[in-house]
Design a protein around this motif. Structure first.
Motif, short mmCIF file in Angstrom:
data_model
loop_
_atom_site.label_atom_id
_atom_site.label_comp_id
_atom_site.label_asym_id
_atom_site.label_seq_id
_atom_site.Cartn_x
_atom_site.Cartn_y
_atom_site.Cartn_z
N VAL A 172 -14.39 9.47 -6.73
CA VAL A 172 -12.95 9.29 -6.81
C VAL A 172 -12.68 7.79 -6.87
CG1 VAL A 172 -12.75 9.48 -4.27
CG2 VAL A 172 -10.71 9.68 -5.73
N ALA A 173 -11.88 7.38 -7.84
CA ALA A 173 -11.51 5.98 -7.95
C ALA A 173 -10.52 5.66 -6.83
CB ALA A 173 -10.88 5.71 -9.32
N HIS A 174 -10.90 4.71 -5.97
CA HIS A 174 -10.11 4.40 -4.78
C HIS A 174 -10.42 2.96 -4.38
CE1 HIS A 174 -7.62 5.50 -1.40
NE2 HIS A 174 -8.54 5.08 -0.54
N PRO A 175 -9.40 2.13 -4.16
CA PRO A 175 -9.68 0.72 -3.94
C PRO A 175 -10.11 0.35 -2.52
CG PRO A 175 -7.32 1.10 -3.98
CD PRO A 175 -7.97 2.41 -4.31
N TYR A 176 -10.05 1.31 -1.58
CA TYR A 176 -10.32 0.97 -0.18
C TYR A 176 -11.51 1.77 0.35
CZ TYR A 176 -5.47 -0.38 -0.95
OH TYR A 176 -4.33 -0.90 -1.49
N ASP A 177 -12.31 1.12 1.21
CA ASP A 177 -13.47 1.77 1.82
C ASP A 177 -14.31 2.49 0.78
OD1 ASP A 177 -12.66 0.97 4.41
OD2 ASP A 177 -11.28 2.67 4.52
N ALA A 178 -14.64 1.77 -0.28
CA ALA A 178 -15.35 2.37 -1.41
C ALA A 178 -16.51 1.48 -1.82
CB ALA A 178 -14.38 2.55 -2.59
N ILE A 179 -17.46 2.07 -2.55
CA ILE A 179 -18.56 1.31 -3.12
C ILE A 179 -18.21 0.95 -4.56
CG2 ILE A 179 -20.23 2.48 -1.64
CD1 ILE A 179 -21.09 4.10 -4.14
N GLU A 196 -0.40 6.40 -9.27
CA GLU A 196 -0.24 4.94 -9.23
C GLU A 196 -0.45 4.39 -7.83
OE1 GLU A 196 0.46 2.58 -11.84
OE2 GLU A 196 -0.37 4.30 -12.87
N GLY A 197 0.03 5.08 -6.81
CA GLY A 197 -0.15 4.60 -5.44
C GLY A 197 -1.45 5.04 -4.81
N GLY A 198 -2.29 5.73 -5.55
CA GLY A 198 -3.56 6.22 -5.03
C GLY A 198 -3.41 7.51 -4.24
N PHE A 199 -4.51 8.20 -4.03
CA PHE A 199 -4.50 9.35 -3.14
C PHE A 199 -4.22 8.87 -1.71
CE2 PHE A 199 -7.42 11.16 -6.46
CZ PHE A 199 -6.62 12.22 -6.81
N ASN A 200 -3.54 9.68 -0.91
CA ASN A 200 -3.27 9.26 0.46
C ASN A 200 -4.46 9.54 1.36
OD1 ASN A 200 -3.15 11.99 1.21
ND2 ASN A 200 -0.92 12.08 1.16
N GLU A 201 -4.34 9.17 2.62
CA GLU A 201 -5.47 9.27 3.55
C GLU A 201 -5.94 10.70 3.71
OE1 GLU A 201 -6.52 8.08 8.20
OE2 GLU A 201 -4.77 7.19 7.18
N TYR A 202 -5.00 11.63 3.81
CA TYR A 202 -5.37 13.03 3.95
C TYR A 202 -6.15 13.51 2.73
CZ TYR A 202 -4.79 18.08 3.46
OH TYR A 202 -5.03 19.42 3.24
N GLU A 203 -5.68 13.17 1.54
CA GLU A 203 -6.33 13.64 0.30
C GLU A 203 -7.72 13.05 0.15
OE1 GLU A 203 -2.14 14.21 -2.18
OE2 GLU A 203 -3.20 12.29 -2.20
N ILE A 204 -7.86 11.77 0.46
CA ILE A 204 -9.19 11.14 0.41
C ILE A 204 -10.12 11.80 1.42
CG2 ILE A 204 -10.47 9.02 0.95
CD1 ILE A 204 -9.29 8.98 -1.81
N GLN A 213 -17.59 10.72 -3.51
CA GLN A 213 -17.75 9.31 -3.11
C GLN A 213 -16.63 8.46 -3.68
OE1 GLN A 213 -20.24 7.40 -1.24
NE2 GLN A 213 -18.52 5.99 -1.54
N ALA A 214 -15.98 7.67 -2.83
CA ALA A 214 -14.95 6.73 -3.28
C ALA A 214 -15.62 5.52 -3.93
CB ALA A 214 -14.08 6.29 -2.11
N VAL A 215 -15.11 5.13 -5.09
CA VAL A 215 -15.66 3.98 -5.81
C VAL A 215 -14.51 3.06 -6.24
CG1 VAL A 215 -17.65 5.27 -6.66
CG2 VAL A 215 -15.59 5.13 -8.07
N HIS A 216 -14.82 1.77 -6.41
CA HIS A 216 -13.80 0.83 -6.83
C HIS A 216 -14.28 0.05 -8.05
CE1 HIS A 216 -15.86 -2.86 -5.51
NE2 HIS A 216 -16.22 -2.22 -4.40
N LEU A 217 -13.34 -0.62 -8.70
CA LEU A 217 -13.61 -1.42 -9.89
C LEU A 217 -13.42 -2.90 -9.63
CD1 LEU A 217 -11.89 0.81 -12.59
CD2 LEU A 217 -14.34 0.41 -12.35
N GLY A 218 -13.39 -3.28 -8.37
CA GLY A 218 -13.18 -4.68 -8.04
C GLY A 218 -11.92 -4.85 -7.20
N PRO A 219 -11.51 -6.08 -6.96
CA PRO A 219 -10.41 -6.35 -6.03
C PRO A 219 -9.03 -6.03 -6.55
CG PRO A 219 -11.17 -8.40 -7.01
CD PRO A 219 -12.11 -7.34 -7.49
N ARG A 220 -8.88 -5.82 -7.86
CA ARG A 220 -7.55 -5.61 -8.43
C ARG A 220 -7.18 -4.13 -8.44
NH1 ARG A 220 -9.85 -9.83 -11.00
NH2 ARG A 220 -8.58 -11.74 -11.21
N ILE A 221 -5.90 -3.86 -8.27
CA ILE A 221 -5.36 -2.51 -8.36
C ILE A 221 -4.87 -2.31 -9.79
CG2 ILE A 221 -3.75 -0.84 -7.43
CD1 ILE A 221 -5.78 -1.85 -5.42
N LEU A 222 -5.44 -1.36 -10.48
CA LEU A 222 -5.15 -1.16 -11.90
C LEU A 222 -4.22 0.03 -12.10
CD1 LEU A 222 -8.77 -1.56 -13.34
CD2 LEU A 222 -7.01 -3.32 -13.09
#
Length: 236
Positions: A172-179, A196-204, A213-222
């Motif tokens: 899952v693309a997620h900017p926080y607590d992700a690899i 746009e605001g991302g999945f919430n804590e419950y959904e994650i 697994q939560a994954v990110h694309l770097g420090p920017r929110i796209l």
């Protein structure tokens, strides 16, 4: 339009097609500007592709002699699960999905998706198919993606998602607590992309319970329409 996509209704026989609808006719006459005997790149919807020789040409109709001898490109080994985007974004996203080779798309609800989005004309099946066709024409593909609609998050996660991730790399693309998102993977993938605001804590949390697994694309929110091609290009 890099490929002229033909429906069964366009075919007079397996080797002859007639086109008279305004969208494609205008593009052929005004952009491609063929002469009699020229060959256009064409493909049969959900079938092979090749060339169509122009045998008749007027402002009202074009007839093509078809040679469809090449299979469509290989699909991406990806199932894409997407929180329903804003209506003004969905057209571009659908074109990107189809043009990139994605063949399984699941549109889902989540807490940060406005319920009114589900009433938008942009997700009417005819409107969705029209945008997917534009994407196929751009990507030189003929196989129409299958789109599934899930208006409730919990039933989707409990009843449908387990089957979509079994035996696959699930992310899952997620900017926080992700690899960092892996690159050039060599196995089938199920990828979830939130609103746009991302999945919430419950959904994650529910996704994590299933092993997603939560994954990110770097420090920017796209934005979603930016993140999807970025993710597809990185994964494959």
């Amino acid at each position: 339009m890099n490929l002229l996509l033909l429906a069964d209704s366009d075919l007079l026989s397996p080797t002859v097609a007639d086109l008279s609808d305004k969208r494609r006719l205008d593009h052929i006459l005004q952009v491609l500007k063929p002469q009699l005997g020229d060959r256009l790149t064409v493909g049969r919807l959900n079938g092979d592709w090749g060339t169509g020789e122009v045998t008749e040409l007027s402002r009202e109709r074009i007839r093509l002699s078809l040679t469809l001898d090449r299979p469509p490109p290989e699909p991406l080994p990806l199932t894409l699960v997407l929180a329903l985007p804003r209506p003004q974004q969905i057209k571009r996203i659908l074109q990107t999905v189809a043009g990139s080779g994605v063949k399984a798309l699941h549109l889902i609800h989540s807490r940060r998706v406005e319920k009114s989005y589900w009433q938008s004309p942009s997700i009417h099946p005819d409107a969705v198919e029209a945008q997917l066709q534009l994407g196929l024409e751009q990507g030189c593909d003929t196989v129409m993606p299958q789109v599934h609609y899930h208006r409730q998050f919990k039933p989707f996660v409990e009843d449908t998602l387990p089957g979509l991730i079994e035996g696959r790399l699930a992310m899952v693309a997620h900017p926080y607590d992700a690899i960092a998102c892996p690159a050039q993977v060599q196995e089938p993938v199920t990828l979830l992309v939130g609103p746009e605001g991302g999945f919430n804590e419950y959904e994650i949390g529910r996704l994590s319970e299933l092993g997603v697994q939560a994954v990110h694309l770097g420090p920017r929110i796209l934005k979603t329409e930016v993140a999807i091609p970025f993710l597809l290009g990185r994964l494959f």
